[in-house]
Enzyme design. Structure first.
Site, PDB file in Angstrom:
ATOM      1  N   LYS A  62       9.885  -4.405   8.728  1.00 33.66           N
ATOM      2  CA  LYS A  62      10.499  -4.839   9.907  1.00 33.66           C
ATOM      3  C   LYS A  62      11.977  -4.694   9.723  1.00 33.66           C
ATOM      4  O   LYS A  62      12.862  -4.788   8.799  1.00 33.66           O
ATOM      5  CB  LYS A  62      10.380  -6.406   9.910  1.00 33.66           C
ATOM      6  CG  LYS A  62      10.956  -7.145  11.400  1.00 33.66           C
ATOM      7  CD  LYS A  62      12.463  -7.576  10.893  1.00 33.66           C
ATOM      8  CE  LYS A  62      12.598  -8.623   9.914  1.00 33.66           C
ATOM      9  NZ  LYS A  62      13.941  -9.129   9.936  1.00 33.66           N
ATOM     10  N   HIS A  65       0.670  -0.629  -1.001  1.00 31.92           N
ATOM     11  CA  HIS A  65       0.166  -1.901  -1.018  1.00 31.92           C
ATOM     12  C   HIS A  65       0.954  -3.217  -1.334  1.00 31.92           C
ATOM     13  O   HIS A  65       1.791  -3.415  -1.710  1.00 31.92           O
ATOM     14  CB  HIS A  65      -0.919  -2.069  -2.461  1.00 31.92           C
ATOM     15  CG  HIS A  65      -1.236  -0.894  -3.010  1.00 31.92           C
ATOM     16  ND1 HIS A  65      -1.890   0.115  -2.882  1.00 31.92           N
ATOM     17  CD2 HIS A  65      -0.408  -0.287  -3.971  1.00 31.92           C
ATOM     18  CE1 HIS A  65      -1.888   1.122  -3.644  1.00 31.92           C
ATOM     19  NE2 HIS A  65      -0.757   0.812  -4.600  1.00 31.92           N
ATOM     20  N   TYR A  69       6.392  -6.737   1.367  1.00 29.36           N
ATOM     21  CA  TYR A  69       6.935  -6.851   2.537  1.00 29.36           C
ATOM     22  C   TYR A  69       8.415  -6.255   2.597  1.00 29.36           C
ATOM     23  O   TYR A  69       9.138  -6.636   1.547  1.00 29.36           O
ATOM     24  CB  TYR A  69       7.190  -8.483   2.868  1.00 29.36           C
ATOM     25  CG  TYR A  69       8.199  -8.671   3.919  1.00 29.36           C
ATOM     26  CD1 TYR A  69       7.707  -8.597   5.285  1.00 29.36           C
ATOM     27  CD2 TYR A  69       9.549  -9.277   3.667  1.00 29.36           C
ATOM     28  CE1 TYR A  69       8.915  -8.782   6.370  1.00 29.36           C
ATOM     29  CE2 TYR A  69      10.389  -9.354   4.642  1.00 29.36           C
ATOM     30  CZ  TYR A  69      10.002  -9.229   6.013  1.00 29.36           C
ATOM     31  OH  TYR A  69      10.896  -9.428   7.119  1.00 29.36           O
ATOM     32  N   ASN A  77      14.908 -11.556   2.328  1.00 30.29           N
ATOM     33  CA  ASN A  77      16.206 -11.382   3.301  1.00 30.29           C
ATOM     34  C   ASN A  77      16.521 -12.347   3.990  1.00 30.29           C
ATOM     35  O   ASN A  77      17.596 -12.258   4.628  1.00 30.29           O
ATOM     36  CB  ASN A  77      15.701 -10.231   4.186  1.00 30.29           C
ATOM     37  CG  ASN A  77      14.390 -10.708   5.125  1.00 30.29           C
ATOM     38  OD1 ASN A  77      13.526 -11.442   4.688  1.00 30.29           O
ATOM     39  ND2 ASN A  77      14.359 -10.083   6.371  1.00 30.29           N
TER      40      ASN A  77
END
Length: 453
Positions: free
Chosen positions: A347, A359, A362, A382
């Protein structure tokens, strides 16, 4: 030319609080499809007549070129068009469309408009194998239209007529005002029907012309969820057929949905049960595996997207490999030859050339350089509960499995991070980062055993 779109109906059979014309077809409201088609004809006035859920409908389709007229009472199609008259140019003809008839082609409408030139009254008709329920087009021996007769008022001979009225018309606007004023509501519903204008036009000596669409489904309307589903499948098959003509390989044309705009290069292959939403571009030689959702994304040439991948608002370079079961969220940018594997979420992050996160990872709010290896179980931490911070990983870094990077933090070029490390301070270029830990093996340990009941 004026265009009036009737969109005031309640849509009771939809059994929904949402106004009928706002129900989605291919991801857009029914009314939006009609407006988009109308725009291709470049009208000087574009008027939408609203009624039920007027504020909601206006908010959904508001645009500088769209004007709204309000039909406060549902008193029929003739009454609805009358509400639009003050907004029309009387010197130009008026085309009347319907907000719940979304699939009429622009070429069909242009053919009708062209036929109705020089003040003629034009009707779009269609010939059906089973015309039950529709108003019949009655012609004289010379083939001229004399009237439209509704099903309930038709004689046995008239019921045999297969040509029906679609409701889409082109009419001289100056005379339309007079004809609408002369309509009567002497019917079971107590409504003013636009179809009754035809007889008034004939009485006034106007020539009635008709044209037909290339396909019957162009005039199908939506009055129920079943009809909406039927039109969705027709539309999606039309889109699939167009993709096939362009050279796209579809594993099953009946099992792909495009809910927006899909642009494909050469030799693109799409497997079954894929959904494309918004604005999506697939460059040459892209392969999309089964059960993928791609929304508002640009996919570079030679990319392979494996099964069950979800891509939203991402930009992918050439020859990337994504999935299976990967998720790219808005702001994800992958350079050429990057890999994002199974159960990896990205993201608002940049992943550099040839970097891999294969694998269980995030990556959020991060800038990752080239040739970086992200081990399984890595997390960029984050968010502190109120603010987001960025993680920067420079080129040629090796991140071991089960690493936590607590942002804001920078990892220098060529760093190796040992497995299980929590990185909360910047790491200098070319170093090894690890958390000192002691491993102890204790002899004589007895594992607890459950007591049997």
């Amino acid at each position: 030319m004026n265009i009036v779109i009737l969109a005031a109906g309640t849509g009771k059979r939809m059994r929904s609080a949402l106004p009928k014309v706002l129900h989605p077809l291919a991801g857009r409201p029914l009314l939006s499809h009609v407006i988009a088609t109308a725009r291709t004809l470049q009208p000087s006035r574009l008027v939408v007549v609203v009624g039920h859920g007027a504020e909601q409908v206006q908010a959904a389709v508001a645009a500088p070129d769209v004007q709204f007229a309000v039909q406060a009472e549902q008193l029929g199609t003739g009454h609805a068009v009358r509400q639009a008259l003050p907004l029309l140019d009387p010197a130009q003809p008026t085309l009347v469309l319907y907000g719940d008839v979304p699939l009429t082609r622009a070429t069909t409408l242009k053919r009708l408009v062209d036929a109705a030139h020089d003040g003629r009254y034009g009707i779009l008709t269609v010939t059906l194998d089973d015309p039950t329920g529709y108003g019949r087009i009655v012609r004289d021996a010379a083939g001229f239209v004399t009237r439209i007769v509704e099903q309930k008022d038709a004689s046995p001979e008239q019921l045999k007529i297969a040509e029906i009225n679609t409701g889409i018309i082109v009419t001289p606007t100056a005379q339309l005002s007079m004809w609408l004023g002369a309509l009567k509501n002497e019917n079971a519903q107590g409504e003013y029907y636009l179809t009754d204008v035809v007889e008034l036009a004939i009485e006034a000596g106007f020539e009635i012309v008709t044209t037909q669409p290339d396909d019957d489904w162009e005039t199908l309307g939506v009055n129920s969820k079943a009809q909406l589903a039927e039109l969705e499948r027709i539309h999606q098959r039309n889109v699939a057929d167009a993709l096939l003509v362009e050279g796209v390989t579809l594993a099953d044309p009946a099992r792909v949905d495009v809910r927006g705009t899909l642009r494909c290069g050469r030799d693109v292959s799409i497997d079954v049960n894929c959904v494309f939403e918004g604005d999506v571009t697939l460059a040459d030689d892209v392969t999309v595996g089964p059960n993928c959702v791609i929304r508002n994304a640009s996919i570079g040439a030679g990319t392979r997207i494996d099964a069950f991948t979800h891509i939203d608002g991402a930009q992918l370079g050439a020859n990337t490999v994504i999935g299976p079961y990967a998720r790219l969220r808005p702001g994800a940018q992958l350079a050429d030859e990057a890999h994002v594997g199974n159960f990896v979420e990205v993201k608002n992050a940049v992943i550099g050339h040839g970097s891999k996160a294969n694998h269980l990872t995030y990556i959020g709010d991060a800038d990752i350089g080239a040739r970086v290896n992200i081990g399984a179980g890595t997390i960029t931490c984050n968010y502190d509960g109120a603010n987001k911070f960025r993680t920067v990983i420079e080129d040629d870094v090796f991140v071991g499995s089960d690493t936590q990077l607590v942002a804001p933090v920078r990892v220098g070029r060529g760093v190796t991070i040992a497995a299980g490390t929590t990185v909360w301070k910047d790491v200098a270029e070319g170093t090894l980062a690890l958390n000192e830990k002691t491993q102890t093996a204790k002899s004589g340990y007895v594992r607890p055993v459950k007591k049997k009941s």
